[in-house]
Design a protein around this motif. Structure first.
Motif, PDB file in Angstrom:
ATOM      1  N   ASN A 192      39.461  31.730  47.192  1.00 53.54           N
ATOM      2  CA  ASN A 192      39.691  33.316  46.138  1.00 53.54           C
ATOM      3  C   ASN A 192      40.837  33.819  45.906  1.00 53.54           C
ATOM      4  OD1 ASN A 192      36.719  34.106  46.058  1.00 53.54           O
ATOM      5  ND2 ASN A 192      37.274  34.959  48.579  1.00 53.54           N
ATOM      6  N   ALA A 193      41.123  32.343  46.086  1.00 48.56           N
ATOM      7  CA  ALA A 193      43.003  32.703  45.055  1.00 48.56           C
ATOM      8  C   ALA A 193      42.959  34.012  43.775  1.00 48.56           C
ATOM      9  CB  ALA A 193      43.528  31.603  44.690  1.00 48.56           C
ATOM     10  N   GLY A 194      42.001  34.138  43.170  1.00 51.52           N
ATOM     11  CA  GLY A 194      41.939  34.817  41.865  1.00 51.52           C
ATOM     12  C   GLY A 194      42.389  36.346  42.279  1.00 51.52           C
ATOM     13  N   ILE A 195      41.276  36.306  44.031  1.00 55.30           N
ATOM     14  CA  ILE A 195      41.671  37.666  43.907  1.00 55.30           C
ATOM     15  C   ILE A 195      43.262  38.378  44.327  1.00 55.30           C
ATOM     16  CG2 ILE A 195      40.458  39.297  45.530  1.00 55.30           C
ATOM     17  CD1 ILE A 195      38.550  38.262  46.806  1.00 55.30           C
ATOM     18  N   ARG A 209      45.885  37.107  42.998  1.00 55.82           N
ATOM     19  CA  ARG A 209      46.488  37.117  41.783  1.00 55.82           C
ATOM     20  C   ARG A 209      46.316  38.698  40.979  1.00 55.82           C
ATOM     21  NH1 ARG A 209      44.405  35.631  36.082  1.00 55.82           N
ATOM     22  NH2 ARG A 209      46.074  36.322  34.817  1.00 55.82           N
ATOM     23  N   TYR A 210      44.824  38.770  41.119  1.00 54.90           N
ATOM     24  CA  TYR A 210      44.797  39.855  40.469  1.00 54.90           C
ATOM     25  C   TYR A 210      45.423  41.381  41.347  1.00 54.90           C
ATOM     26  CZ  TYR A 210      41.618  44.546  40.141  1.00 54.90           C
ATOM     27  OH  TYR A 210      41.413  45.813  39.869  1.00 54.90           O
ATOM     28  N   TYR A 237      35.828  39.296  47.116  1.00 55.46           N
ATOM     29  CA  TYR A 237      35.571  40.799  46.438  1.00 55.46           C
ATOM     30  C   TYR A 237      35.161  42.416  46.999  1.00 55.46           C
ATOM     31  CZ  TYR A 237      35.325  43.422  42.357  1.00 55.46           C
ATOM     32  OH  TYR A 237      35.664  44.921  41.163  1.00 55.46           O
ATOM     33  N   VAL A 273      39.592  29.135  39.887  1.00 57.65           N
ATOM     34  CA  VAL A 273      39.422  29.816  40.668  1.00 57.65           C
ATOM     35  C   VAL A 273      41.223  30.543  41.148  1.00 57.65           C
ATOM     36  CG1 VAL A 273      40.028  29.556  43.059  1.00 57.65           C
ATOM     37  CG2 VAL A 273      38.732  27.432  41.725  1.00 57.65           C
ATOM     38  N   MET A 274      41.817  29.944  40.585  1.00 59.01           N
ATOM     39  CA  MET A 274      43.020  31.445  40.572  1.00 59.01           C
ATOM     40  C   MET A 274      43.079  31.845  39.662  1.00 59.01           C
ATOM     41  SD  MET A 274      47.217  29.696  40.032  1.00 59.01           S
ATOM     42  CE  MET A 274      46.870  29.689  38.272  1.00 59.01           C
ATOM     43  N   VAL A 275      42.051  32.100  38.907  1.00 65.35           N
ATOM     44  CA  VAL A 275      42.283  33.175  37.875  1.00 65.35           C
ATOM     45  C   VAL A 275      40.490  34.060  37.924  1.00 65.35           C
ATOM     46  CG1 VAL A 275      44.472  32.004  36.099  1.00 65.35           C
ATOM     47  CG2 VAL A 275      41.590  32.244  35.502  1.00 65.35           C
ATOM     48  N   CYS A 276      40.638  33.572  38.365  1.00 72.11           N
ATOM     49  CA  CYS A 276      38.686  34.840  38.901  1.00 72.11           C
ATOM     50  C   CYS A 276      39.397  35.668  39.665  1.00 72.11           C
ATOM     51  CB  CYS A 276      37.759  34.147  39.396  1.00 72.11           C
ATOM     52  SG  CYS A 276      36.349  34.459  39.424  1.00 72.11           S
ATOM     53  N   PRO A 277      39.251  36.670  39.284  1.00 74.63           N
ATOM     54  CA  PRO A 277      39.317  38.148  39.906  1.00 74.63           C
ATOM     55  C   PRO A 277      38.118  38.568  40.997  1.00 74.63           C
ATOM     56  CG  PRO A 277      38.813  38.552  37.675  1.00 74.63           C
ATOM     57  CD  PRO A 277      38.581  36.975  38.371  1.00 74.63           C
ATOM     58  N   TYR A 278      37.083  37.472  40.794  1.00 71.99           N
ATOM     59  CA  TYR A 278      35.875  38.415  41.972  1.00 71.99           C
ATOM     60  C   TYR A 278      35.857  37.350  42.849  1.00 71.99           C
ATOM     61  CZ  TYR A 278      35.056  41.145  38.050  1.00 71.99           C
ATOM     62  OH  TYR A 278      35.422  41.934  37.480  1.00 71.99           O
ATOM     63  N   GLY A 279      36.454  35.962  42.467  1.00 70.90           N
ATOM     64  CA  GLY A 279      36.201  34.950  43.585  1.00 70.90           C
ATOM     65  C   GLY A 279      35.454  33.949  43.667  1.00 70.90           C
TER      66      GLY A 279
END
Lengths: 626, 416, 168
Positions: B382-385, B387-388, B410, C102-108
């Motif tokens: 969940n790194a992307g969360i 980042r968001y 999320y 993985v690093m950019v998906c805002p939903y995980g």
């Protein structure tokens, strides 16, 4: 140590906060972590609408009418499935308690036959009283001869096919008549449990109400049968509890002694562990290995059994079993049956702790099994204690962290002890109830459950009750929670309302009376029966109520069922898996009033739960013209 | 000269090709010409270590037709180095003398490796700074005669090159001036797990050391001399000491440069119809707002797409990027570093958690209400969360506990 | 081109049974059967997740196949593309396991297959008419619809709820 906010929210117990912070530092998993990982829990299971009773399925009923199946493959409705599942839980709970009772009967039999490896009959008065109940001749007979007859008589209760279970006749005549009228007067103990398994088999009983009645019948065979046998025979063998002072919480572990945690349920094992731990040779060996002595402490209901008979300190309740290991100071975790987490095996492997199972019925991954035997009880107990003693040098000082907290408590209020405290008769209590000084009596019992902030459900509910002059009698994990919270001291009367405070101060007793382990809820039943008989009314007429604020086990389902069947309104603090069946839910919360004169209520907020109990007590007082 | 050319893109890597793709999506008919100084057609630059290791061939790395790069009729001129730009005439002149007119032009010339002048001998045969596919080819060739290689610099690119060589059975020594590897991406304490994994993978690491001189024999590199007087015999040296933007071709053009090419929030430069994107562009950091330059494929693509949209007449604000925004896996240890991660002397609320196989550092602002940076090692779920949350500067008070314990998903954001 | 269908989650319908996660893993197994799938090594992986948020939300989460999919543009190896049906797919052959997606998906919503060292995500079950998770959901919490059709359903449902509300 700064403790994370989320840990603080998991329990009201400071030892839990410290140990969970410690567990987190060490990267160790506990029941709370596993609970979080389990979320969300399956809604079908939560509602009780999944059925695996035959292999056409598994089936589950959609809680949303317009979507998904509304009947199982056999045609079972949600209510049928919910009722079947519920009474299977009762069957398991009744079986657990009753098998515990059977083990005690077995031990009494061996002891009477002279084959018990160290047991003796300690309470001859109780032996005589029970013999009288069973019509066993006592005159000019040795205690062993009487015990032999008694053992055979109670043993027979389990396999009895017809008639009734003797101790059910302790209930007021009106209660028994009601059971008979509804067809729920149990014919034997095992039979009713077996019949649940038969009825819930594919294609047998498919009437939700009929199913629930059988559940109540089996539960009565537990509360007034198996559990009561466990209590009474334990008293005969190990002595009827009398008030004794001790301490409770993880601080009872000692940093310079061999710590043995006795965990589980049956006193048959723990009594002998205690005896073995005072064996001079073993104590000498412990000292030769650098320990100052051998410190046996109890956990869960085993803890309740030995604290109330011997004043042995109590390390904690269900949710603290892993935490005891995480102190790094436990040489041996000795277990028999029930409420022992299989997680202990891998956890003990992270420390020097020996995890020792003793019952052929209950084996665990990561445990060393040393089979206990009543015939060689003391010998095996010494062997087990020796393992603990020899493990002491393996303790790693850096890994030891024992919280300081422990709380004084006064425990051991068996029915007999209560009567004695009252001066040999129930009259002072009856007068106090009549005068309103004691508004009523509440039995608060049951487990721990990570769904509820640990001990908060128990303690907040009990505090609210005593504040409102309701005398609390308690067993099981609730009793331990109250002991830790300081509610089991005569001084705790200061927290009680004026009337109850006065009564407690006059008698020198706490406002919360420790009656024992979870099978000892039979003591609460017996006390209620005695009060009802003294007043010439049914139990359901009394200003009494029950609660299980943090319940989780199948045993608790059976307990709830027999308490309600005995006529006592009962508040559950966690939601039972029945809400998927509207008919079943209605029967339990309303319809049961017509059947047994009491119902269940569900209230997850403990203070509001206490409010429901107080309102019920007031209603009953009014009906009695008090 | 074809002055009808609407779009000219200088540079055929991430930013340039992403811009070309974005323009093509908006404008199916426009002429788009990409000028690339490399001999190879555009390719995924981050894959070139795989050519060194032998795991991939050049043909596997080509950009056209892969991923989002499916736009048709994008003319790519290879071997086309731009020598000068005339912003008044709207023309570019190539090094070979060809001239090309433009309607709109994007400067996406990227960067080149920095070769520290204090190191003598960087021009010797067998000394590399892995940047292009051609570098990788030559490095792979040299690897055939290399038994030991010395990597100068402990950045991510050099680590990847090092592992490519290790995979080929070459002994590799990494010489790092900083106290720890990956010092650009994290504080030394944050890199402990990665360092352990690197050690276990067989990489030799010398921290606190700098190279002074590269030595040669008749076959090229033969040793590296370090500042402590020691020498390491080797047949290959790889320099990873950062990059410099390619802006020389803009001398005299009037396009404003300052370190890199200065672009506004719409990716436009100071001259009419000129835009900049990618490593060569000066952008800004969304958390602090200060100007930064990055050398990351992902950032370059994002800015290039944004530039493409602006060029195609769709005004699009470039929201900036973190100076640090890296995810990768070296030596079987995945990690992510993003946002503000160097926390020494920083007024911030920092939560660290270390276990045997995972480490995380979560950096919040001083009030503890906003997440500003994160280092996740081992478990990057969940790194992307994160980042968001960092990028949108969300008030995270309601989910802070989940962030600190790395349990955020999320669903928590939906529920608040 | 007809409008592609998408997976929508009606969160107040989710009972948290995770039947969808089992169906998804089975659909992405070699054997395509539950009993076969549990015997496979490595174990097939679910691409749909059922999460819990306080106080009592049960939330199914699955890749949304974003219009401007950040993962696709961020991918450094060209492994992620959008199919003609609007499905964003990861080409396992091209994936190098750098986890940039993985690093950019805002939903995980992108998983990491550690055994294969590849990223994985919902592919909307290209071989099936209805994605396995949707077909398996026992409470209708997951629906497979075009955006306009789903929006129409939501409006219809809302208005019937209003009518019910008035009647009571």
């Amino acid at each position: 140590m700064a403790v994370a906010e989320d840990i603080i929210e998991k329990s009201i117990d400071p030892t839990v906060h410290q140990m969970l912070a410690r567990a987190r530092d060490l990267g160790l998993e506990t029941v709370w972590d596993r609970y979080e990982k389990m979320l969300p829990e399956c809604g079908f299971g939560e509602l009780g609408v999944c059925c695996r009773n035959c292999n056409m399925g598994p089936c589950r009923i959609s809680p949303f009418e317009d979507q998904g199946p509304q009947r199982g493959i056999c045609g079972a409705t949600a209510d049928i499935i919910v009722a079947r599942n519920l009474i299977r839980m009762i069957a398991a709970g009744a079986a657990a308690h009753s098998d515990h009772g059977r083990d005690l009967a077995h031990t009494l039999l061996l002891t009477a036959e002279g084959k018990g490896g160290g047991y003796e009959i300690k309470d001859e008065a109780k032996l005589a009283a029970l013999a009288a109940e069973y019509g066993i001749a006592t005159e000019n007979r040795s205690k062993e001869e009487i015990a032999l007859d008694l053992a055979r008589a109670v043993y027979a209760e389990f396999g009895k096919q017809e008639g009734f279970v003797q101790f059910t006749r302790r209930a007021p005549a009106k209660r028994v008549a009601r059971w008979q009228k509804m067809g729920i007067d149990p014919r034997g103990i095992d039979r009713e449990i077996v019949e649940i398994m038969h009825r819930t088999h594919i294609g047998v009983d498919n009437d939700p109400v009929n199913l629930i009645l059988q559940g109540l019948k089996a539960s009565i065979a537990d509360g007034w049968g198996g559990s009561m046998i466990a209590t009474e025979i334990s008293d005969v063998l190990f002595g009827t509890p009398a008030p004794v002072r001790s301490t409770a919480n993880l601080g009872v572990l000692k940093k310079d002694e061999v710590n043995i945690v006795a965990h589980g349920h049956e006193p048959v094992l723990s009594e002998m562990i205690l005896a073995a731990a005072s064996d001079p040779d073993l104590v000498a060996e412990a000292k030769s290995l650098g320990a100052k002595g051998i410190n046996v402490v109890g956990m869960c209901c085993t803890g309740n059994e030995i604290i109330m008979r011997h004043g042995i300190p109590l390390a904690g309740n269900f949710m603290q079993q892993e935490l005891a290991v995480i102190t790094g100071a436990v040489e041996a975790m000795i277990v028999d049956v029930q409420c022992i987490m299989p997680a202990l095996g891998s956890l003990c492997e992270c420390f020097h702790t020996r995890f020792i199972s003793t019952s052929y019925k209950a084996k665990f991954p990561g445990a060393v099994h040393i089979q206990f035997s009543e015939e060689k009880a003391l010998e095996v107990a010494k062997q087990i204690v020796k393992v603990a003693v020899e493990n002491y040098p393996r303790r790693v000082a850096d890994k030891v962290f024992i919280p300081e907290e422990k709380t004084e408590c006064m425990v051991g209020f068996s029915t007999e002890a209560v009567v004695k405290a009252l001066g040999g008769t129930l009259d002072p209590l009856l007068e106090a109830i009549k005068s309103g000084a004691v508004r009523g009596i509440a039995g608060v019992v049951g487990c721990n459950n990570p769904k509820i902030k640990h001990d908060h459900g128990h303690v907040a509910l009990v505090r609210e009750l005593i504040k409102n002059n309701v005398l609390v009698v308690t067993t099981g994990c609730n009793a331990i929670a109250c002991a830790k919270a300081g509610l089991m001291l005569p001084e705790a009367a200061d927290e009680a309302g004026e009337g109850l405070r006065g009564v407690c101060q006059a008698l020198g007793v706490p406002p919360v009376l420790h009656m024992g382990s979870c099978v000892d809820i039979s003591r609460i039943l017996a006390t209620c029966a005695a009060v009802a008989n003294a007043l010439g009314v049914d139990i359901s007429d009394l200003p009494v109520a029950g609660a299980a604020p943090e319940w989780m086990s199948e045993k608790a389902v059976s307990i709830g069922a027999y308490v309600v069947s005995s006529g006592i309104f009962t508040v559950l603090g966690t939601v039972p898996p029945v809400l998927g069946g509207p008919v079943v839910t209605d029967v339990l919360t309303r319809g049961a009033e017509d059947v047994v004169g009491a119902v269940f209520a569900v209230e997850t907020d403990p203070v509001r739960g206490a409010g429901l109990m107080i309102a019920h007590i007031d209603k009953k007082r009014a009906a009695l013209g008090l | 000269m074809d002055s009808a050319q609407a779009y000219v893109i200088v540079g055929g890597s991430a930013a340039g090709m992403a811009a070309a793709q974005a323009i093509r999506q908006r404008d199916p008919a426009a002429g788009i010409t990409v000028l690339s100084e490399e001999a190879d057609a555009p390719y995924f630059r981050p894959l070139i270590p795989y050519l060194v290791s032998g795991r991939k061939q050049a043909a596997d790395m080509m950009l056209a037709g892969s991923g989002p790069y499916t736009g048709q009729n994008i003319q790519v001129w290879t071997d086309a180095r731009v020598a000068a730009v005339d912003c008044n005439a709207q023309t570019v002149t190539l090094a070979d003398g060809r001239q090309l007119g433009y309607g709109k032009i994007l400067f996406a010339t990227g960067s080149r490796p920095f070769l520290p002048p204090e190191i003598r001998g960087t021009d010797i045969e067998g000394v590399f700074a892995l940047r292009t596919l051609d570098d990788a080819r030559r490095m792979a060739k040299r690897a055939e005669v290399t038994r030991r290689a010395v990597m100068l610099g402990g950045g991510l690119l050099n680590l990847k090159a090092a592992f490519a060589l290790l995979e080929r059975g070459i002994r590799v020594t990494l010489v790092v001036f900083s106290p720890e590897v990956l010092s650009q991406l994290m504080d030394p304490d944050d890199a402990l797990l990665i360092r352990r994994a690197l050690d276990q993978a067989g990489l030799e690491i010398r921290t606190g050391s700098a190279a002074r001189e590269i030595m040669r024999d008749q076959s090229g590199v033969c040793a590296v001399g370090l500042d402590d007087g020691s020498e390491i015999a080797c047949q290959m040296v790889c320099i990873g000491k950062g990059v410099r933007p390619n802006v020389d071709f803009l001398a005299g053009s009037g396009v404003r440069t300052g370190g890199g090419i200065v672009a506004d929030r719409f990716t436009a430069c100071n001259q009419p119809n000129t835009f900049a994107a990618g490593d060569v562009a000066v952008t800004y950091e969304p958390v602090s707002g200060r100007p930064i330059m990055t050398a990351l494929w992902t950032n370059a693509v994002e800015m290039g797409r944004c530039a493409g949209l602006n060029m195609a007449g769709v005004p699009t604000v470039y929201s900036g990027t973190f100076g640090i925004l890296n995810a990768t896996q070296v030596a079987d240890m995945p990690f992510v570093a993003m946002g503000t991660v160097h926390t020494r002397n920083l007024d911030a609320e920092i939560h660290r958690h270390a276990s045997a196989d995972a480490y995380r550092k979560l950096v919040f602002d001083a009030e503890g209400r906003r997440l500003v940076g994160a280092v996740l090692v081992g478990d990057i779920t969940n790194a992307g969360i994160y980042r968001y949350l960092i990028r949108e500067k969300r008030d995270i008070t309601a989910v802070k506990r989940q962030i600190v314990r790395h349990r955020l998903h999320y669903g928590h954001l939906l529920a608040i | 081109m007809t409008q592609p269908k998408e997976i929508f989650a009606i969160t107040d319908r989710c009972v948290g049974c995770r039947t969808c996660t089992i169906a998804c893993a089975v659909a992405h197994s070699a054997s395509k059967t539950l009993f076969g799938a549990v015997a496979e090594t490595p174990r097939p992986k679910s691409r749909i997740y059922v999460e819990w948020a306080p106080p009592a939300h049960k939330i199914p989460l699955v890749c949304r196949h974003c219009e401007d999919a950040p993962c696709m543009h961020a991918c450094i190896s060209g492994a992620i593309r959008r199919t003609d049906d609007g499905v964003v797919v990861t080409d396992a052959d091209k994936c190098i396991g750098c986890w940039t997606c993985v690093m950019v998906c805002p939903y995980g919503m992108i998983g990491r297959d550690l055994e294969r060292h590849k990223a994985y995500r919902c592919d909307r079950c290209p071989d099936r008419d209805i994605p396995a998770c949707v077909a398996a959901c026992p409470t209708g919490a997951l629906v497979y619809q075009t955006v306009p059709a789903y929006a129409a359903d939501v409006r219809r449902h809302a208005s019937s709820e209003m009518v019910k509300g008035k009647g009571s």
